[in-house]
Write a protein that holds these residues in place. Structure first.
Motif: not given
Length: 257
Positions: A225-253
């Motif tokens: 059995p497998l769980f689905l994970l969808v994630d936005l990471f910040e991986v290099g330390g704080r920097g740049g402008s906030y919020p940092k964003t990505a968009r999730l439009h649709r999931v079908r399984g």
């Protein structure tokens, strides 16, 4: 010329979410691996936009675990499992340096297929230090050895442009039935615009596609059995402008597709 993907099954999806009202609580847990940390650190930040769910990394957001800093994440996943407090049992023991349960989390298998198909439509982040990813990971609720992962995609913000480089493949994570097989693929478009990824797995094969074509065909697949994970990471330390964003439009399984 890449091969076309098989069309999706003709039957209705077993799970589907367009995020018009936020994450469906019957499908999603809005925390990242909450058993290895504490709720204030694992909780996802998000808001509902006109055509998507906007995952966020906020400026004041805490690191996922103090030991992993700098690392912040907003994640949705289709279930949770952990052993008792202080144990080393739990989904996605992805680090070899002493993960133990800090928040005992009752098992919730909201969607955990052994084989199937998932289509995920996303818009990647272009914010400094961000990474958008989607994984299918072994639940480990039956056996600790069921730890393998299908990495559908990992997209670093710095790799997004008129063409985009993504990582995709299999990660064994100690699953004796798998071997790690990761590769970079180049997409001939800007992944910051909406596009659809597909994973089809079962019977010893994993097919990963993007925008209707096969990008990898791998002669192995997790058999658990497998769980689905969808994630936005910040991986290099704080920097740049906030919020940092990505968009999730649709999931079908589809389970067992």
């Amino acid at each position: 010329m890449r091969d076309p993907l098989l069309p999706p099954p003709s039957r209705r999806p077993d799970v589907e979410d367009d995020f018009a009202d936020g994450p469906d609580p019957a499908l999603w847990v809005a925390h990242y691996l909450p058993h290895w940390t504490t709720p204030d650190r694992s909780a996802a930040r998000f808001d509902v936009a006109a055509d998507s769910l906007r995952l966020r990394i906020d400026e004041a957001q805490l690191d996922w675990r103090p030991e992993d800093a700098p690392l912040r994440v907003s994640n949705l996943q289709t279930g949770v499992f952990s052993g008792p407090l202080g144990s080393t049992r739990g989904t996605h023991r992805h680090r070899p340096d002493g993960l133990s349960v800090r928040t005992e989390t009752p098992a919730r298998l909201l969607w955990a297929p052994r084989s199937g198909r998932v289509d995920i439509t996303v818009s990647a982040s272009t914010d400094e230090g961000a990474m958008l990813a989607a994984w299918l990971v072994g639940t480990e609720h039956e056996r600790a050895e069921d730890a393998g992962e299908i990495c559908i995609f990992e997209i670093d913000a710095e790799a997004v442009g008129s063409s985009t480089v993504a990582r995709t493949g299999i990660k064994a994570h100690g699953d004796p039935g798998l071997r790690t097989d990761m590769a970079e693929v180049t997409l001939p478009f800007d992944a910051a615009r909406p596009h659809t990824w597909t994973a089809i797995w079962g019977a010893g094969e994993t097919v990963i596609g993007c925008e209707g074509v096969v990008v990898r065909r791998i002669p192995q697949a997790p058999d658990c059995p497998l769980f689905l994970l969808v994630d936005l990471f910040e991986v290099g330390g704080r920097g740049g402008s906030y919020p940092k964003t990505a968009r999730l439009h649709r999931v079908r399984g589809w389970s067992g597709a």
